[in-house]
Motif scaffolding. Structure first.
Motif, PDB file in Angstrom:
ATOM      1  N   CYS A 162       0.848  -1.184   0.000  1.00 27.35           N
ATOM      2  CA  CYS A 162       0.000   0.000   0.000  1.00 27.35           C
ATOM      3  C   CYS A 162       0.886   1.238   0.000  1.00 27.35           C
ATOM      4  O   CYS A 162       1.827   1.327   0.792  1.00 27.35           O
ATOM      5  CB  CYS A 162      -0.911  -0.005   1.221  1.00 27.35           C
ATOM      6  SG  CYS A 162      -2.130   1.334   1.217  1.00 27.35           S
ATOM      7  N   LYS A 180      -3.548   0.680  -2.887  1.00 29.85           N
ATOM      8  CA  LYS A 180      -3.162  -0.721  -2.732  1.00 29.85           C
ATOM      9  C   LYS A 180      -2.824  -1.363  -4.071  1.00 29.85           C
ATOM     10  O   LYS A 180      -3.458  -1.091  -5.092  1.00 29.85           O
ATOM     11  CB  LYS A 180      -4.298  -1.500  -2.053  1.00 29.85           C
ATOM     12  CG  LYS A 180      -4.582  -1.032  -0.627  1.00 29.85           C
ATOM     13  CD  LYS A 180      -5.690  -1.842   0.014  1.00 29.85           C
ATOM     14  CE  LYS A 180      -5.937  -1.380   1.449  1.00 29.85           C
ATOM     15  NZ  LYS A 180      -7.014  -2.152   2.110  1.00 29.85           N
ATOM     16  N   GLN A 216       3.883  -9.077   5.341  1.00 33.79           N
ATOM     17  CA  GLN A 216       2.916  -9.425   4.298  1.00 33.79           C
ATOM     18  C   GLN A 216       3.307 -10.731   3.600  1.00 33.79           C
ATOM     19  O   GLN A 216       2.441 -11.533   3.235  1.00 33.79           O
ATOM     20  CB  GLN A 216       2.823  -8.286   3.267  1.00 33.79           C
ATOM     21  CG  GLN A 216       2.355  -6.955   3.823  1.00 33.79           C
ATOM     22  CD  GLN A 216       1.002  -7.041   4.492  1.00 33.79           C
ATOM     23  OE1 GLN A 216       0.043  -7.553   3.924  1.00 33.79           O
ATOM     24  NE2 GLN A 216       0.921  -6.547   5.719  1.00 33.79           N
ATOM     25  N   SER A 460      -0.086  -6.358  12.590  1.00 35.98           N
ATOM     26  CA  SER A 460      -1.134  -5.357  12.762  1.00 35.98           C
ATOM     27  C   SER A 460      -0.732  -3.963  12.266  1.00 35.98           C
ATOM     28  O   SER A 460      -1.552  -3.056  12.241  1.00 35.98           O
ATOM     29  CB  SER A 460      -1.538  -5.265  14.240  1.00 35.98           C
ATOM     30  OG  SER A 460      -0.449  -4.775  15.025  1.00 35.98           O
ATOM     31  N   THR A 461       0.532  -3.795  11.881  1.00 38.48           N
ATOM     32  CA  THR A 461       1.014  -2.490  11.414  1.00 38.48           C
ATOM     33  C   THR A 461       0.323  -2.094  10.107  1.00 38.48           C
ATOM     34  O   THR A 461       0.201  -2.905   9.182  1.00 38.48           O
ATOM     35  CB  THR A 461       2.539  -2.516  11.204  1.00 38.48           C
ATOM     36  OG1 THR A 461       3.181  -2.886  12.426  1.00 38.48           O
ATOM     37  CG2 THR A 461       3.047  -1.157  10.751  1.00 38.48           C
ATOM     38  N   ASN A 462      -0.124  -0.865  10.022  1.00 39.95           N
ATOM     39  CA  ASN A 462      -0.805  -0.377   8.830  1.00 39.95           C
ATOM     40  C   ASN A 462       0.169  -0.287   7.658  1.00 39.95           C
ATOM     41  O   ASN A 462       1.101   0.542   7.696  1.00 39.95           O
ATOM     42  CB  ASN A 462      -1.419   1.010   9.121  1.00 39.95           C
ATOM     43  CG  ASN A 462      -2.093   1.602   7.914  1.00 39.95           C
ATOM     44  OD1 ASN A 462      -2.348   0.917   6.912  1.00 39.95           O
ATOM     45  ND2 ASN A 462      -2.388   2.892   7.986  1.00 39.95           N
ATOM     46  N   CYS A 464      -0.228   1.023   4.869  1.00 41.52           N
ATOM     47  CA  CYS A 464      -0.444   2.240   4.070  1.00 41.52           C
ATOM     48  C   CYS A 464       0.205   3.472   4.698  1.00 41.52           C
ATOM     49  O   CYS A 464       0.072   4.578   4.153  1.00 41.52           O
ATOM     50  CB  CYS A 464      -1.928   2.500   3.892  1.00 41.52           C
ATOM     51  SG  CYS A 464      -2.813   1.168   3.058  1.00 41.52           S
ATOM     52  N   GLN A 465       0.865   3.310   5.840  1.00 41.76           N
ATOM     53  CA  GLN A 465       1.409   4.492   6.523  1.00 41.76           C
ATOM     54  C   GLN A 465       2.542   5.104   5.691  1.00 41.76           C
ATOM     55  O   GLN A 465       3.259   4.430   4.988  1.00 41.76           O
ATOM     56  CB  GLN A 465       1.919   4.119   7.913  1.00 41.76           C
ATOM     57  CG  GLN A 465       3.044   3.106   7.926  1.00 41.76           C
ATOM     58  CD  GLN A 465       3.464   2.772   9.345  1.00 41.76           C
ATOM     59  OE1 GLN A 465       4.395   3.353   9.870  1.00 41.76           O
ATOM     60  NE2 GLN A 465       2.752   1.856   9.963  1.00 41.76           N
TER      61      GLN A 465
END
Length: 465
Positions: A162, A180, A216, A460-462, A464-465
């Protein structure tokens, strides 16, 4: 790779294993190495070699060697219940120990960038450098180059990423819109290698992106249905075997042993962190270890020791309540230092208090060679309380002994971290921890300290940051 291959059968796995590229490193590492702790430590090297199929990423660098474009330490706890992926910035200035160069000439010890260890002295020098920094024994290494990395991602049929904004980076061969995407091998290589077109342009920003990407990858391997699809599984394993170079100690038997121990591990058990660093005074484009945070972190890794079962205590109290029924905030502990080394009682008391124990006193005891945990014979429940303390010590140093508990020379304990002081009321028997010359240390509750939790990357880390 080890876990999924194990499911495919011994004969198939043996065929795969025979295709691995291997390099001997153990004899050259010598005998002066850190001790075994029960943990599994693997050095992961991303090579920036431009030789062979990698020439397209910089033909002018062909034949000029290889640096560790990415350098990571994969640390598996002795119980194999968690994995910590520790990244070392390639611009990190460290003292590289004396090594032998790739052409066989001696290399003097000196202050240099950490990625030059691999370039100048190969895998052995890179391993010796990381062992020297962390005081952790490295069990194995795995090396992958650009082409190998691409092959693995393509075999996984792409990985989801992302982007917070559009990227147009000809150097990284990456052109993607914001949002994404599922990237193939070539795009994934650009994504993990890009530096100046993404984030703040620093290597630290790139490292965090690499760690997010690896979470991922682990999700795709463990949750993407690959294990139930023989065709996809075979393609992935064939690509992985062709992509990596490993040490010759990573035998088939050793691989199967590791595979069995980590079977069932999920992406949620992988946490990524970068070693604590700060700006290097002599060059703003370089970094150095931030002290004492770095040494404290390495000590936590070394203290991540096995605690699978509580020790069985002797005497009539063996029928007392099991460890799980006694909360730590109900356990009163005296910590006495008989090691002959100053400051250990206070340090151990701080660490036990931070984990919820009620430390009542610290002080000194007559010097002793052996660490012991004592409780009064007349207190039937003493063994169970002692077991709770024993479970927080290193392997083979956890057996409580029944005996008289005396304060010896003590002083009132005041924790240096008041916030960690438990609020529960302890009314059970007093347990006495006597630190000896063989003091193993307190097992850390978490490898990653609270001060670094906001820098941790996990499932759990985003992205898209």
């Amino acid at each position: 790779m080890l876990v999924v291959a194990l499911l495919g059968g011994y004969a198939y796995y043996r065929n795969l294993e025979s295709g691995l590229k291997r390099e001997s490193v153990v004899p050259a590492l010598g005998n002066q190495r850190p001790p075994e702790t029960g943990a599994l430590n693997v050095l992961l090297l991303g090579s920036d070699s431009r030789d062979g199929n990698n020439q397209k990423y910089g033909a002018t660098s062909h034949g000029l060697g290889e640096r560790s474009d990415t350098l990571m330490l994969l640390h598996m706890s002795p119980d194999r219940d968690k994995v910590t992926l520790v990244s070392f910035p390639r611009d990190l200035m460290v003292v590289i120990p004396s090594c032998t160069s790739r052409n066989g000439t001696p290399l003097a010890s000196g202050l240099r960038q950490i990625n030059s260890a691999f370039n100048d002295g190969g895998v052995v020098c890179a391993m010796r450098t990381v062992e020297s920094l962390t005081k952790l024994r490295l069990d194995h290494f795995v090396k992958v180059d650009f082409t190998g990395f691409k092959g693995i991602i393509d075999a996984l049929q792409g990985i989801s990423i992302c982007l917070p904004k559009a990227v147009n980076d000809p150097k990284a061969k990456l052109v993607l819109s914001a949002g994404k995407h599922v990237v193939n091998g070539e795009q994934a290589l650009g994504y993990v290698r890009a530096r100046y077109s993404m984030g703040d342009g620093s290597d630290l920003s790139r490292i965090k992106r690499q760690q997010i990407f690896l979470t991922q990858v682990m999700k795709k391997v463990t949750d993407g249905g690959m294990l139930t699809d023989p065709g996809r599984l075979n393609a992935f394993l064939q690509a992985a075997i062709a992509a990596v170079t490993v040490d010759d100690e990573l035998s088939l038997t050793r691989m199967l042993e590791i595979a069995r121990s980590v079977k069932g591990m999920s992406a949620g058990q992988l946490k990524g962190i970068t070693v604590p660093v700060q700006a290097y005074v002599a060059d703003k484009n370089r970094v150095q270890l931030a002290q004492p945070a770095a040494d404290d972190f390495f000590e936590r890794l070394r203290s991540d020791v096995e605690v699978s079962q509580p020790a069985t205590s002797p005497g009539p109290s063996a029928s007392a309540a099991p460890q799980a029924e006694i909360p730590r905030d109900k356990v009163r502990v005296q910590v006495l230092n008989g090691s002959g080394k100053g400051g250990l009682a206070k340090k151990a008391a701080d660490e036990l208090a931070a984990q919820g124990f009620v430390v009542t006193e610290t002080g000194n005891a007559p010097e002793t060679a052996v660490t012991s945990i004592r409780y009064a014979k007349r207190q039937q429940e003493g063994a169970a309380y002692a077991d709770v303390v024993a479970a927080r010590l290193s392997k083979d140093k956890r057996t409580p002994v029944a005996g008289k508990v005396k304060p010896a020379t003590t002083e009132r304990f005041q924790t240096s971290t008041p916030a960690a002081t438990p609020t529960g009321k302890a009314s059970g028997p007093i347990v006495q921890l006597v630190i000896g010359a063989d003091w193993p240390g307190v097992r850390v509750a978490s490898v990653i300290p609270d001060s670094l939790k906001d820098k941790t990357v996990d499932a759990s880390t985003n992205p898209c940051q």
